[in-house]
Design an enzyme around this catalytic site. Structure first.
Site, PDB file in Angstrom:
ATOM      1  N   GLU B  74     -23.428  37.701  32.693  1.00 11.51           N
ATOM      2  CA  GLU B  74     -22.527  36.641  32.242  1.00 11.51           C
ATOM      3  C   GLU B  74     -23.277  35.471  31.618  1.00 11.51           C
ATOM      4  O   GLU B  74     -22.809  34.895  30.630  1.00 11.51           O
ATOM      5  CB  GLU B  74     -21.647  36.165  33.404  1.00 11.51           C
ATOM      6  N   HIS B 143     -12.539  38.749  43.398  1.00 10.54           N
ATOM      7  CA  HIS B 143     -11.653  39.118  42.290  1.00 10.54           C
ATOM      8  C   HIS B 143     -10.390  38.256  42.260  1.00 10.54           C
ATOM      9  O   HIS B 143      -9.438  38.600  41.568  1.00 10.54           O
ATOM     10  CB  HIS B 143     -11.247  40.589  42.386  1.00 10.54           C
TER      11      HIS B 143
END
Lengths: 387, 343
Positions: B74, B143
């Site tokens: 990322e 998540h």
């Protein structure tokens, strides 16, 4: 139950007994790339003092010399400015000038340089105004120059975070069909950061036209290289990413220039990225705020002083008849003029507009920022009325 | 930015209701068709079309150079996007899930948010960071985070979150067109929410920074955004039975904050509850309640209340229904608005 018993009898089968099931062998494993051509040299490349120097262009040698002398004087002047309180801090590159200068000279005008906070000198050698290059360290604005003017990205204070920027810019340029190369500079400590890894990996996967230059100056503030990495050399790290690693004597300006120029040319012709480790030494402390005597001995520094980048180039040029007393004096005078001009300009207080605080946060001020700007305006007006 | 119109003929398929995921895909597709500098990048965004299929078909239509499957990293995704933006591109990066964006925080905070500022406006960062966020889909750990407060706390970023299919299209188009970085929070439990919005007649591009009143009312204002909007709309319907006529304000943009719309509403109703999923302590509700109190104090009949997620790490999926602010918790807060001094 039956199936459980069956399973346990399979487990207890005596060793060596014939087995009905044999695993299918996996496909034969092949390395994706032959690592041999990617490996760095066993010793840092040196040109000065070897026969290879005969191939070097005398004009380039003279230019390198003048730039090194100017760079050394710049380092000394900037360090003096910290003592006078004109700079908050200055991370010197005394002893590392060959890397700084070669970095700037290896690039074409259209290429980009991504410096770390220590690489002011490389930015200046690339044409950035010496005063504008110091605003970050003086404290009047974070980046004093327009990065597009000389294609020098802002000096990056966080470690290694500018490396992925270099990859992205080089990748974007290639997508647009421009043959632009990005040169990204980082220190030995920075190679431990996650962004170093991600940048090298992206660059290799995308075959981006980037050259990574690690200036291994021995210490990350006080932490020596041995506590930074267990790799055989920092250049060896390249192999794991699938790019060539090159090892060069960072105090040999001609060798650094040669290796960087080759890496830049390779990137420009589509050959992908290169990782260059220049082995050098930081003669000064990390910054003026650091006490280097706490973590290293003077005898070590002396060895490196004898391998000074200016000294070894000067000897070579003198021996080859490319430099005489006049040449030395001219270079010193040029450097002194630059230093005097820098001193004079840095001694003038910068003119600051406090309203600039709100000018560039967003393309358009938000309602909240407009309110806060009005508040500051009123405070300033009240201050000036109070005289 | 070069633009050229891309009128597409209406087809029969247009009559089908569209999902928020489809509206987001359409927004990227239209932006990419109009502006060749728009590039979509991230993990799995290409061949797979994203794990939520939000980038479905973009690589096929525009090629892998415009919709790129990156290495799984990322910080690298956002860090390279910075360099691409420096060279004149408009990267739209996907951070697959809320908590996966954390490795990119240094790039976001140390570079993306302040590059314009530190370079005196010469290096704008027209980057859109798409972050699917929030819970309610039974996701395992990491998540389901609501990370908006972290982004809101960083000057230089816009923080936007749609709650409707129409806004998903309109706000994403605005985010991509913005010359400043936008953290675009996609409420993943609304990805499959539907509307009669037709992808063949895209909704208007919404300016960033404008809240909207979703339901008119007189008794109190529910201030909310993203995944909590449907909860608040349902609560407002249910409150009618109790004789409460609730107004619902959908913020749409957390930064910049629309004080005007919010305060106009609170001044009309005299009472306010802020509703969001993320933790209450240090969360967006504290900032919103403070702003409302500072501006509307003399109009308030009760303290501004907050209905937020508990101050806990996001719980395992089998317990998340106890954590997420639901209709009942909102109604309980509304009941507490019948506040009397000294009570």
């Amino acid at each position: 139950m039956d199936s459980l018993q069956q399973r346990s009898s399979t487990v207890q089968e005596p060793p060596g007994a014939a087995r009905a099931y044999r695993p299918t062998p996996p496909p034969a494993w092949q390395p994706r790339t032959d690592p041999a051509p990617l490996l760095p040299e066993s010793e840092p490349l040196r040109v000065l003092g070897t026969d290879a120097v005969a191939d070097a262009d005398p004009e380039l040698l003279r230019r390198l010399y003048r730039e090194l002398v100017r760079g050394r004087r710049y380092n000394a002047q900037a360090t003096a400015l910290t003592k006078q309180g004109r700079l908050a801090v200055y991370p010197s590159t005394t002893g590392q000038e060959a890397c700084e200068v070669a970095a700037a000279l290896a690039l074409e005008e259209r290429d980009w340089l991504f410096p770390s906070y220590r690489d002011t000198l490389a930015a200046v050698a690339r044409g950035v105004d010496p005063v504008q290059a110091l605003t970050l360290l003086r404290g009047d604005w974070h980046t004093g120059y327009d990065p597009h003017e000389h294609r020098v990205a802002p000096l990056s204070t966080p470690l290694a975070t500018q490396l992925p920027h270099a990859v992205g810019l080089a990748h974007a340029a290639r997508l647009k069909g421009d043959d632009v190369v990005a040169l990204a500079m980082v220190g030995d400590g920075g190679t431990s950061e996650g962004d170093f890894h991600e940048a090298l990996n992206f660059a290799a996967v995308w075959q981006a036209p980037v050259v990574f230059l690690v200036q291994n100056n021995g210490f990350a503030i006080s932490v020596p290289l041995a506590k930074q990495t267990a790799a055989p050399s920092l250049a060896h790290k390249a192999v794991g990413y699938g790019m060539p690693g090159r090892l060069v004597d960072g105090n040999d300006a001609v060798a650094v220039h040669q290796v960087l120029t080759e890496a830049v040319a390779r990137a420009r012709r589509g050959g992908g990225p290169t990782l260059v480790e220049a082995v050098t030494y930081r003669i000064d402390a990390h910054t003026n705020a650091d006490d280097a005597t706490r973590y290293r001995g003077e005898s070590e520094v002396e060895i490196w002083r004898a391998h000074d980048p200016i000294l070894i180039l000067e000897r070579e040029l003198t021996e080859r008849g490319l430099l005489d007393e006049d040449g030395r004096r001219t270079a010193a005078e040029e450097a002194e003029t630059m230093a005097a001009r820098l001193r004079e300009r840095m001694n003038a207080d910068p003119v600051l507009d406090p309203m600039d605080l709100f000018a560039h946060v967003y393309a358009e001020k938000t309602a909240q920022l407009r309110e806060q700007a009005a508040q500051l305006r009123a405070e300033l007006d009240a201050e000036s009325e109070a005289g | 930015m070069t633009t050229h119109a891309t009128a597409r003929p209406a087809t029969k398929a247009a009559a089908k209701p569209a999902t928020m995921a489809q509206a987001l895909q359409r927004a990227m597709r239209d932006a990419m068709a109009e502006d060749p500098t728009v590039h979509v990048m991230g993990e799995d965004v290409g061949t797979l079309g994203g794990v939520f299929r939000v980038t479905d078909g973009l690589a096929k239509e525009f090629g892998e150079d415009r919709c790129t499957d990156t290495p799984l990293a990322e910080a690298g995704i956002l860090g390279t996007a910075v360099g691409m933006a420096m060279y004149g591109l408009r990267p739209v990066v996907e951070m697959q899930f809320d908590a996966f964006a954390y490795p990119a925080f240094e790039q976001l905070i140390s570079h993306v948010s302040r590059m314009r500022n530190r370079t005196r406006g010469t290096m704008p960062m027209p980057i859109t960071v798409r972050v699917p966020y929030g819970g309610g889909i039974g996701g395992v750990e990491h998540h389901s985070d609501s990370s908006e407060a972290y982004y809101m706390a960083t000057p230089g970023l816009h923080v936007v979150t749609p709650a409707t299919v129409e806004d998903a299209y309109g706000l994403l188009r605005a985010a991509i067109a913005s010359d400043d970085p936008v953290v675009f929070l996609e409420p993943k439990r609304l990805y499959w929410s539907k509307s009669d919005w037709s992808p063949e007649a895209p909704a208007a591009v919404e300016p960033i920074g404008k809240a909207v009143v979703r339901r008119r009312g007189t008794s109190a204002t529910l201030i909310t955004y993203g995944p909590s909007l449907p909860v608040c709309m349902e609560a407002a319907e249910a409150a009618q039975a109790e004789g409460w006529d609730l107004e619902v304000v959908d913020l749409r943009s957390l930064v910049p904050f629309d004080d005007e719309t919010v305060c106009a509403s609170v001044k009309r109703t005299g009472r306010a509850v802020v509703v969001h999923e993320s933790a209450g302590f240090g969360g967006p509700g504290g900032e919103i309640a403070a702003r409302v109190t500072e501006r509307c104090f003399h109009h308030l009949e009760a303290p501004v209340l907050r209905v937020a997620g508990f101050d806990i790490p996001y719980p395992p999926p089998m317990l998340e229904r106890h954590h997420l602010p639901g209709v009942d918790r909102v109604l309980d807060a509304v009941a507490r608005l019948q506040w009397e001094a000294g009570s």
